[in-house]
Design a protein around this motif. Structure first.
Motif, mmCIF file in Angstrom:
data_model
loop_
_atom_site.group_PDB
_atom_site.id
_atom_site.type_symbol
_atom_site.label_atom_id
_atom_site.label_comp_id
_atom_site.label_asym_id
_atom_site.label_seq_id
_atom_site.Cartn_x
_atom_site.Cartn_y
_atom_site.Cartn_z
ATOM 1 N N THR A 26 -2.922 -37.547 25.394
ATOM 2 C CA THR A 26 -2.000 -37.550 23.927
ATOM 3 C C THR A 26 -1.404 -35.897 25.179
ATOM 4 N N HIS A 62 -6.406 -35.507 12.505
ATOM 5 C CA HIS A 62 -6.927 -34.834 13.138
ATOM 6 C C HIS A 62 -6.006 -35.444 14.793
ATOM 7 N N SER A 63 -6.146 -34.724 15.629
ATOM 8 C CA SER A 63 -5.477 -35.345 16.975
ATOM 9 C C SER A 63 -6.149 -36.209 18.020
ATOM 10 N N ASN A 91 3.553 -37.290 16.673
ATOM 11 C CA ASN A 91 4.144 -35.738 16.165
ATOM 12 C C ASN A 91 5.156 -35.663 15.659
ATOM 13 N N SER A 147 0.319 -28.921 18.028
ATOM 14 C CA SER A 147 -0.353 -29.222 17.196
ATOM 15 C C SER A 147 -0.022 -27.463 16.587
ATOM 16 N N ARG A 177 -5.875 -34.405 24.493
ATOM 17 C CA ARG A 177 -7.205 -34.716 24.727
ATOM 18 C C ARG A 177 -6.964 -35.707 26.411
ATOM 19 N N GLY A 220 -4.409 -39.390 17.605
ATOM 20 C CA GLY A 220 -3.248 -38.993 18.958
ATOM 21 C C GLY A 220 -3.372 -40.338 19.385
ATOM 22 N N ILE A 230 -2.665 -33.119 14.144
ATOM 23 C CA ILE A 230 -0.931 -34.236 13.952
ATOM 24 C C ILE A 230 -0.073 -33.152 12.333
ATOM 25 N N ASP A 251 -2.342 -29.047 22.263
ATOM 26 C CA ASP A 251 -3.276 -29.534 22.412
ATOM 27 C C ASP A 251 -3.660 -31.123 23.574
ATOM 28 N N THR A 283 -6.728 -28.484 16.482
ATOM 29 C CA THR A 283 -5.705 -29.974 16.449
ATOM 30 C C THR A 283 -5.802 -30.811 15.512
ATOM 31 N N ASN A 327 0.040 -33.290 22.181
ATOM 32 C CA ASN A 327 0.290 -33.254 21.500
ATOM 33 C C ASN A 327 0.654 -31.775 20.519
#
Lengths: 464, 464
Positions: free
Chosen positions: B295, A211-212, A221, B299, B325, A216, A314, B323, A312, B297
């Motif tokens: 972040t 889960h990002s 990634n 996804s 954050r 994150g 990773i 995404d 969302t 990311n």
């Protein structure tokens, strides 16, 4: 009654020749599944024996190679290359008539493999048959190499040629009869091909998707790893930045540039065909980019969630497929080694080499160019087009780099043959032009070797 | 016989309370399909009416909001937030017992939505019910907001709060009862959330896929367009290079750092849980990265051929999902505008905004932190953990930025509740700890407002 000239041969054997082609197309030979390969090997061998070729079937690590040889008056030897395997016919539902029940409509024969390559292979055989019927003997030796893995990347052709280059395959010139004529209908003589390096890269992060929100900034990634690698592979100038990538690339010389200007170029039709709103490249730029410049293409990239909506994640893995079209003297193995060095310091990134085919070229000054152009003009009844490089990739290096002879690519199939697709077809007029072209290739080449020029001189005069 | 203390209430109503929860879980309420939403709205309304709440169902552009209000002795008002919608139960085959036939095994109640959020919603209601049974009247006003779109991103919650902030929703404190306790079993009080900007980008080249041999160097690969954009978005230092991206980011102060050191941190267990071979970050680094740093990311990214083997294609399209954050005072809409500016000069690249949720934070010095921590300690019988920021995203900004009140996140569900997954469950001990915690939250907050401190002072003292 034996024919006394090639047109008579074609006219008087029309039905018989098409029936022989239909019988060959009917016989499935799908190299990806192996279906019908053995039966086709027997059929092709029988066709060679019919024209008195000394024939043998040579096993490889994959599907066998059918080899044939007919002795001629002189020691000079031309090797004719083709393939007897075909692509799978999927999707079968999209065919108007069943793929393995050949059917003539509007002057075309429809069936899987009729254009790629059975009709062209048959045209080679019938052209030689005609020559023998009309002249009783060939002016020089002819060898046939029909492989069964062309549609799978010719994986075993290189080692076969390596193994037999000094005996069975010893030749002065190779002719690859495959591909398509120009879209105008004109025949084409192609002298070189771009090579290819195809690699697959995988980046991993954790052993599972995460889960990002929860990870994150904690987990790197894997898609970012690949993006960072890709941006190292390309400079800000848009040029490929892999070490020594451009080693061996050569711009076209003045003579080659002049030839590029003779290839038909209609940027509007081309733009529509490839789906671009417009194509602003000049003729010289267009052909130079396609024939004299390498590419670094992202054939595929995938990671994470790519369906509708927002997720969302990773991803645990990211995949990248790159194909590089190579030109001049670029060396795919050296380039691969430099890619390996690039990824070495990056944690969790691995690479595998899937295809490595060097580019291949035959010099425009080769003494064989003019006779083959003349043969194509007589065979097709129209001016042929000379292309210094085919932008795609064929394993021509086996002839230029291993057998050490020049290679000419001479396609007989119509441009819209739909090979690899449903409703593959061969215009019957192309089939007959192919028979005639093969006949004239033998005739025209015999004229320039009549003086008894030594073998080495051919090789030198047509340096690779 | 009415209970005289909270433990008595829980003990004497054990079966009845679980039966009420089972009845609520049995009632499907899948917000993605809309299945059972109307029936659930009626059930939740009836539960509110049972405890004498003045109840109304308020329509939105999506699923309705069930609102309830119980007047108390003082004007001070606490808003309790929860949601009645659940995720779809797929894959149904992976459930040990059917998702909508709640089943007790080993001290846990299994069923879709039992942890997320029906058990927690029910614990809120029963805690208030207990308070009313024991004390006859609440010490202050309590409002309930139960929405039906939380699992779909709470798309209509912001406009609902905007519309009713000065009347129906007017409050002094919001408490969001959702999420999971710490993996150690300890209860948690969370003060803030990371925000999110989620964008989807599409790059196109030609209107069709093309062969990399025939068009390599002629057509710009759309995956390369995205890779070039991504490398503009990240500097060589690994920092996000989108203009003004870090505006509003604030490092933790000394007080916050001290709190980070109090959160249990076991890097070995964590590494195993997220699938990394090891985690070398210090405790402070780890929590700082998760709670105080944004972040960027990837996804999802997809283009071209990604199945087995080699295919040489210039894809017509490439897709990218990003995404971000966000922390502190980062503004997702401003960042989005700067992304739009980045892509403007790139031909054939478009972007859409899929989620834009600002980060939200409640000050550690809020006078409500201590009473709620005390309530959790009594409710769970163990020391609670204080987390300054939840690394994930919730739409808490509707309370802090629109309603302009502090918000505390108080999860009751067990860490391994398997929400959004098969075999979702709620430990019955957590359910009862939740009932008790709600009761104690009312009690503990009532202690600090007994002096009659004015509303404005609460807001000031717990600035966002």
């Amino acid at each position: 009654m034996a024919a006394t000239n090639i047109q008579e041969f074609v006219d008087s054997n029309r039905t018989k020749n098409i029936d022989e082609l239909i019988a060959l197309v009917k016989q499935k030979s799908i190299s990806s599944s192996g279906e019908g390969m053995q039966e086709t090997v027997e059929k092709v061998s029988a066709l060679l024996e019919d024209i008195q070729a000394k024939t043998q079937v040579i096993q490889t690590a994959g599907h066998p190679i059918v080899f044939g040889e007919i002795k001629g008056q002189q020691e000079f030897t031309v090797l004719l290359y083709g393939h007897y395997d075909v692509m799978a016919p999927d999707p079968v539902d999209a065919w108007v008539s069943p793929p393995f029940e050949p059917n003539v409509r509007d002057g075309r024969l429809y069936g899987r493999g009729v254009g790629d390559n059975k009709g062209q292979l048959m045209a080679q055989l019938l052209g030689i048959k005609a020559y023998l019927e009309i002249h009783k003997q060939l002016p020089f030796h002819v060898k046939f190499v029909f492989e069964g893995e062309e549609e799978q990347g010719s994986a075993n052709l290189g080692s076969f040629v390596e193994q037999h280059k000094d005996d069975l395959l010893k030749s002065d010139l190779a002719i690859s009869i495959d591909g398509s004529c120009h879209e105008s209908g004109a025949p084409v003589l192609r002298l070189g091909v771009r090579g290819m390096l195809y690699v697959e890269l995988e980046a991993v992060s954790a052993s599972q998707d995460n889960h990002s929100g929860n990870t994150g900034n904690i987990i790197k990634n894997p898609a970012w790893k690949l993006v960072e690698l890709l941006s190292q592979m390309q400079g800000n100038d848009g040029k490929v930045a892999i070490k020594d990538f451009y080693k061996g690339v050569q711009a076209p010389n003045e003579q080659e540039k002049a030839i590029l200007h003779q290839i038909p170029y209609d940027s509007e039709t081309l733009a529509a065909k490839i789906g671009l709103p417009n194509l602003t490249l000049s003729q010289e730029e267009y052909f130079t980019k396609l024939m004299y410049e390498p590419t670094l293409n992202i054939s595929g990239i995938n990671s994470g969630y790519v369906d509708a909506g927002a997720k969302t994640v990773i991803p645990s893995k990211a995949l990248l497929k790159l194909d590089m079209r190579l030109v001049g003297k670029q060396n795919p193995d050296e380039i691969y080694q430099n890619i390996e060095k690039m990824i070495e310091p990056i944690e969790g990134v691995s690479v595998i080499k899937m295809v490595s085919t060097p580019p291949s070229s035959t010099n425009i000054d080769s003494i064989f160019v003019k006779p083959v152009l003349a043969a194509l003009e007589q065979g097709f009844g129209t001016d042929p087009i000379l292309e210094p490089v085919m932008p795609g990739t064929l394993p021509n290096y086996v002839w230029t780099d291993i057998l050490n002879v020049p290679v000419l690519i001479v396609p007989y199939a119509n441009f819209d043959q739909a090979n690899h697709a449903p409703n593959e077809n061969l215009k019957l007029v192309n089939f007959e032009s192919g028979i005639k072209s093969t006949y004239h290739i033998i005739s025209e080449i015999s004229k320039i070797i009549e003086g008894g020029v030594k073998q080495n001189e051919y090789v030198k005069g047509s340096s690779i």
